[in-house]
Write an enzyme that holds these catalytic residues in place. Structure first.
Site, PDB file in Angstrom:
ATOM      1  CG  HIS A 190      46.141  26.064  31.677  1.00  0.00           C
ATOM      2  ND1 HIS A 190      45.168  25.267  32.226  1.00  0.00           N
ATOM      3  CD2 HIS A 190      45.570  27.281  31.537  1.00  0.00           C
ATOM      4  CE1 HIS A 190      44.064  25.967  32.399  1.00  0.00           C
ATOM      5  NE2 HIS A 190      44.281  27.195  31.989  1.00  0.00           N
TER       6      HIS A 190
ATOM      7  CG  ASP B 193      45.555  22.557  34.140  1.00  0.00           C
ATOM      8  OD1 ASP B 193      46.651  23.135  34.030  1.00  0.00           O
ATOM      9  OD2 ASP B 193      44.481  23.059  33.783  1.00  0.00           O
TER      10      ASP B 193
ATOM     11  CB  SER C 268      42.612  29.218  33.650  1.00  0.00           C
ATOM     12  OG  SER C 268      41.936  28.681  32.561  1.00  0.00           O
TER      13      SER C 268
END
Length: 405
Positions: A144, A175, A251
């Site tokens: 992402h 992911d 992230s």
């Protein structure tokens, strides 16, 4: 200016494998995109367009023990080669298992291999974190972080100028993504450890590009709060929960143990009842990521892992709840209920039927429907697996040879 932290509720895309099943109530939310990443003294304001990217989480989680054993205990512990030993505490000898956390030592080992990622695309700009896997510039991050990006730039620790990077492979289902820095050589790397060896209460450190702030990465500390968490709406399980603060821009960054080994990839933050939850961050377990990393290295720049590299069992499943357990008259306490079997698939050839309750695959416990996908994703087409399941009250086993979608 304070960043906008309005949190949109994540929902599965229409292409979700759960299509046709009863909808779930979302149990978590993903933070919005971070401020635009711009190396220099002042970051630009966040781009509103970036927020429409699919579950663009930018979540930092984790690290370092915040005193679960008490400050007096740690003050009393000697260090021998980084390992705590027996010392009197309150008049009693106390055994300390495992290494004592040395933040500066961990940073010296890991921080050189952590990079800031800046992306831009048709929907805006954003930032994230990555970790260098190879000296020639392979970088692991979240899907992402780079999804929808037409330009990817990486800033190494201690450098001000960003370097161009290209997508090697990305897998939305897990992911995870790998990018590669152009023309790189001799770069410092991180060490991948074992998430299976991590224990609840272990010290952890998280390093990442929080808020795309200039001046280097942000470091946080905490503990492993729980293991084997799941986000069914995102198709993720075997997640590590940690209690450190969650920040935009982190992230894809590492969750590191006291030995300086990466045990997780920081990914998401849980939200509760419309309000922020304190200290509930989630990281993809590195043991889950390792086989997917190998697949992504051969994706040839694909935005998804090529079907030829993805094992396929051929079942759609749902969690076994109390009502379904009673209706099926099954002794299974948990598992995955088969909702549909794809004709001609490995599951069909193995004899699985609708309403069978899968409890183990290849010796690994299946506690929810998410476990089925996670276990199968870690395998290769052609692998033979043993499936343990209940049909009503009868325990059965089957052997399946995995195929491709």
């Amino acid at each position: 200016m304070e960043p906008d932290v309005t949190i949109p509720t994540w929902a599965p895309p229409e292409s979700s494998p759960r299509a046709g099943l009863p909808p779930r109530t979302p149990r978590y939310e993903i933070p919005p995109p971070p401020p635009t990443y711009v190396p220099g003294p002042e970051p630009e304001p966040p781009s509103p367009g970036r927020s429409s990217l699919p579950w663009l989480a930018v979540a930092l989680v984790a690290a370092l023990l915040g005193g679960i054993a008490g400050a007096a205990i740690f003050q009393a512990a000697d260090r021998i080669n980084g390992t705590a030993v027996d010392q009197p505490v309150n008049g009693r000898a106390t055994k300390f298992a495992g290494p004592v956390l040395d933040i500066q030592g961990v940073l010296a080992k890991v921080q050189p291999g952590v990079v800031a990622i800046g992306v831009s695309g048709s929907e805006g700009r954003g930032a994230g974190t990555g970790m260098i896997l190879t000296a020639d510039g392979e970088v692991l991050t979240n899907n992402h972080v780079i999804e929808g990006a037409t330009r990817i730039q990486v800033t190494l620790n201690g450098e001000r100028d960003a370097r161009a990077a290209d997508l090697v492979g990305a897998d939305p289902a897990s992911d995870l993504a790998i990018i590669k820095i152009r023309g790189a050589s001799g770069l410092p790397t991180v060490e991948l450890g074992s998430s299976g060896e991590a224990r609840v209460g272990d010290d952890v450190v998280a390093i990442g590009n929080a808020l795309a702030l200039p001046g280097g990465p942000t470091v946080t500390e905490g503990i492993v709060s729980a293991k084997d968490r799941a986000l069914p709406e995102a198709g993720l399980d075997n997640l590590i929960q940690t209690d450190a603060a969650i920040n935009h821009g982190n992230s894809g960054g590492p969750l590191v143990n006291a030995r300086g080994q990466v045990i997780g990839i920081n990914t998401a933050v849980l939200r509760g009842n419309g309000s922020d939850a304190e200290g509930i961050g989630l990281a993809i377990a590195v043991d889950t990521a390792k086989p997917i990393i190998d697949q992504l290295r051969h994706a040839n720049g694909g935005r998804t892992t090529p079907p030829a590299n993805r094992a396929f069992l051929g079942v759609s499943t749902a969690d076994l709840d109390a009502a379904t357990r009673d209706n099926l008259n099954t002794p299974a306490s948990d598992g995955a209920v088969v909702v549909e079997v794809v004709p001609g698939s490995a599951a069909d050839k193995a004899g699985l039927q609708r309403l069978d309750v899968i409890t183990k695959i290849d010796g690994k416990d299946v506690r929810s429907s998410v476990n089925v996908g996670t276990i199968v994703r870690a395998m290769q087409p052609g692998d033979t697996i043993k499936i343990e399941f209940f049909r009503g009250s009868e325990r059965r086993t089957a052997t399946a040879t995995l195929g491709t979608p």
